[in-house]
Design an enzyme around this catalytic site. Structure first.
Site, PDB file in Angstrom:
ATOM      1  N   MET A  30       0.842  -1.205   0.000  1.00 15.32           N
ATOM      2  CA  MET A  30       0.000   0.000   0.000  1.00 15.32           C
ATOM      3  C   MET A  30       0.877   1.256   0.000  1.00 15.32           C
ATOM      4  SD  MET A  30      -3.416  -0.949   2.049  1.00 15.32           S
ATOM      5  CE  MET A  30      -2.809  -0.777   3.698  1.00 15.32           C
ATOM      6  N   GLY A  31       2.142   1.102  -0.361  1.00 15.83           N
ATOM      7  CA  GLY A  31       3.019   2.270  -0.442  1.00 15.83           C
ATOM      8  C   GLY A  31       3.521   2.712   0.919  1.00 15.83           C
ATOM      9  N   LEU A  33       6.609   3.211   1.530  1.00 16.19           N
ATOM     10  CA  LEU A  33       7.551   2.089   1.602  1.00 16.19           C
ATOM     11  C   LEU A  33       8.713   2.346   2.555  1.00 16.19           C
ATOM     12  CD1 LEU A  33       7.701   1.129  -2.185  1.00 16.19           C
ATOM     13  CD2 LEU A  33       6.171   0.255  -0.409  1.00 16.19           C
ATOM     14  N   HIS A  37       9.451  -3.373   3.281  1.00 17.35           N
ATOM     15  CA  HIS A  37       8.938  -3.660   1.932  1.00 17.35           C
ATOM     16  C   HIS A  37      10.084  -4.029   0.980  1.00 17.35           C
ATOM     17  CE1 HIS A  37       5.764  -0.731   3.407  1.00 17.35           C
ATOM     18  NE2 HIS A  37       5.005  -1.726   2.976  1.00 17.35           N
ATOM     19  N   GLN A  61     -10.255  -2.570   2.654  1.00 19.22           N
ATOM     20  CA  GLN A  61      -9.723  -3.271   3.829  1.00 19.22           C
ATOM     21  C   GLN A  61      -9.621  -2.369   5.056  1.00 19.22           C
ATOM     22  OE1 GLN A  61      -5.913  -4.178   1.750  1.00 19.22           O
ATOM     23  NE2 GLN A  61      -4.976  -3.840   3.735  1.00 19.22           N
ATOM     24  N   LYS A 150       5.246  -9.855   9.431  1.00 14.89           N
ATOM     25  CA  LYS A 150       4.777  -8.780  10.316  1.00 14.89           C
ATOM     26  C   LYS A 150       3.245  -8.822  10.415  1.00 14.89           C
ATOM     27  CE  LYS A 150       4.387  -4.231  11.591  1.00 14.89           C
ATOM     28  NZ  LYS A 150       2.974  -4.068  11.347  1.00 14.89           N
ATOM     29  N   GLN A 154      -2.526 -12.106   8.192  1.00 16.96           N
ATOM     30  CA  GLN A 154      -2.707 -11.878   6.752  1.00 16.96           C
ATOM     31  C   GLN A 154      -2.044 -12.999   5.944  1.00 16.96           C
ATOM     32  OE1 GLN A 154      -2.671  -7.967   4.588  1.00 16.96           O
ATOM     33  NE2 GLN A 154      -0.550  -8.516   4.227  1.00 16.96           N
ATOM     34  N   SER A 186       6.924  -0.158  10.042  1.00 14.92           N
ATOM     35  CA  SER A 186       5.543  -0.082   9.574  1.00 14.92           C
ATOM     36  C   SER A 186       5.315   1.303   8.996  1.00 14.92           C
ATOM     37  CB  SER A 186       4.582  -0.310  10.743  1.00 14.92           C
ATOM     38  OG  SER A 186       3.289   0.137  10.403  1.00 14.92           O
TER      39      SER A 186
HETATM   40  P1  AMP Z   1       1.519  -2.901   3.433  1.00 15.64           P
HETATM   41  O1  AMP Z   1       2.022  -1.856   2.503  1.00 15.64           O
HETATM   42  O2  AMP Z   1       1.438  -2.470   4.837  1.00 15.64           O
HETATM   43  O3  AMP Z   1       0.255  -3.553   2.922  1.00 15.64           O
HETATM   44  O4  AMP Z   1       2.610  -4.051   3.417  1.00 15.64           O
HETATM   45  C1  AMP Z   1       3.009  -4.666   2.225  1.00 15.64           C
HETATM   46  C2  AMP Z   1       3.773  -5.898   2.551  1.00 15.64           C
HETATM   47  O5  AMP Z   1       4.942  -5.543   3.293  1.00 15.64           O
HETATM   48  C3  AMP Z   1       2.977  -6.872   3.420  1.00 15.64           C
HETATM   49  O6  AMP Z   1       3.229  -8.188   2.964  1.00 15.64           O
HETATM   50  C4  AMP Z   1       3.548  -6.637   4.786  1.00 15.64           C
HETATM   51  O7  AMP Z   1       3.440  -7.757   5.638  1.00 15.64           O
HETATM   52  C5  AMP Z   1       5.005  -6.349   4.447  1.00 15.64           C
HETATM   53  N1  AMP Z   1       5.657  -5.641   5.535  1.00 15.64           N
HETATM   54  C6  AMP Z   1       5.220  -4.533   6.186  1.00 15.64           C
HETATM   55  N2  AMP Z   1       6.066  -4.213   7.186  1.00 15.64           N
HETATM   56  C7  AMP Z   1       7.063  -5.132   7.166  1.00 15.64           C
HETATM   57  C8  AMP Z   1       8.231  -5.356   7.955  1.00 15.64           C
HETATM   58  N3  AMP Z   1       8.546  -4.554   8.958  1.00 15.64           N
HETATM   59  N4  AMP Z   1       9.014  -6.409   7.653  1.00 15.64           N
HETATM   60  C9  AMP Z   1       8.694  -7.251   6.636  1.00 15.64           C
HETATM   61  N5  AMP Z   1       7.615  -7.092   5.854  1.00 15.64           N
HETATM   62  C10 AMP Z   1       6.800  -6.053   6.112  1.00 15.64           C
END
Ligand code: AMP
Length: 279
Positions: A30-31, A33, A37, A61, A150, A154, A186
């Site tokens: 979802m960017g 980044l 990511h 979501q 993380k 999901q 995050s």
């Molecule tokens: P999001 O942009 O939050 O939807 O995350 C995209 C992907 O990045 C998802 O698969 C998350 O689980 C992964 N992700 C987010 N934070 C972390 C992190 N700290 N370490 C590893 N993967 C992550």
């Protein structure tokens, strides 16, 4: 690195790559980044020829409209970061591309993954996740897709969905990347001030304490002691659970290998989640 906003242009590029016999690895995001990511991109590039990253803030979501409104959108710097990584293709679609009016809605019974942890506190969240990931999988048609542990629940939901629909896509879970302090990276951390980043460390400390206690105590006992410890901090707890890694059923008396502690809590107005295998 190529950037596409429409399905048609993206698919043209991907089908050319497939004609050349290349494998596609997919990282949905979802960017906003961060290195977490980028670690998924690196994992993908290790085992696939072409890495596709999607950047799409999926409205379905978010069960809280304010959360959707405040979700950070940083497309320009995201593209800069990805251009420096091993990402080959970015897909940054509009809502109209992802959700055309005639798109059927998927309603999937998630079995034991239903009604616990994130699903209990964010009703409808995983329905939105299932729908958007199914749609993105259908557009990108990757051979492997990479998700961060993380978001522990999901990963379980995506594996369940992929099995349920017999999608020919391998789901690859990737380890959580943390700040040197231990705070799980995050996109939401952008909304924490320095003091909050400090207080949020109680999450990682609690996960580590749980791992230590798990050597001598039952899951129930560990849960009670860690809740007590967590409540000494400033965060407001949503849940602390110790679960079976696949079914997410709560463990009470007996340990099984892979038992994982999952925590969700509010740090001010920001909702944080984290987890760690503790047994
Ligand atoms: P999001 O942009 O939050 O939807 O995350 C995209 C992907 O990045 C998802 O698969 C998350 O689980 C992964 N992700 C987010 N934070 C972390 C992190 N700290 N370490 C590893 N993967 C992550």
């Amino acid at each position: 690195m190529e950037v596409y906003n429409t399905i048609e242009t993206l698919q043209n590029h991907i089908s050319n790559a497939k004609l050349d016999g290349k494998t596609i690895g997919f990282v949905p995001s979802m960017g906003a980044l961060h290195p977490g990511h980028i670690s998924l991109v690196q994992q993908a590039k290790k085992v696939c020829d072409v890495v596709v990253v999607s950047i799409y803030v999926n409205p379905t979501q978010f069960n809280n409209p304010d959360d959707l409104l405040k979700y950070p959108r940083t497309l320009e710097s995201d593209l800069e970061l990805l251009a420096k990584s091993e990402c080959d293709i970015v897909f940054a679609p509009s809502n109209e591309e992802i959700y055309p009016l005639d798109l059927p809605n998927i309603s999937l019974d998630l079995g034991t993954l239903n009604g616990v942890m994130e699903d209990a506190l964010r009703p409808g969240h995983f329905n939105g996740v299932v729908n958007v990931v199914y749609r993105l999988f259908d557009i990108v048609k990757p051979s492997k897709a990479f998700f961060g542990l993380k978001d522990f629940q999901q990963v379980a939901v995506i594996k369940y969905m992929t099995n349920h629909f017999k999608l020919p896509i391998e789901i690859i879970p990737c380890p959580t990347i943390r700040e040197s302090s231990g705070l799980a990276m995050s996109s939401r951390n952008l909304r924490l001030n320095d003091h909050q980043k400090e207080t949020a460390l109680i999450i990682f400390k609690t996960l580590n304490l749980a791992k230590e206690l798990a050597q001598n105590l039952t899951p129930n006992e560990v849960k009670a002691k860690t809740i007590e410890f967590f409540q000494r901090g400033e965060l407001s707890i949503e849940y602390i659970e110790i679960v079976h890694p696949l079914t997410l059923v709560s463990l009470t008396d007996k340990w099984i290998e892979g038992a994982t502690m999952c925590i969700a809590a509010f740090c001010g107005e920001v909702r944080l989640i984290d987890n760690q295998q503790i047994y």
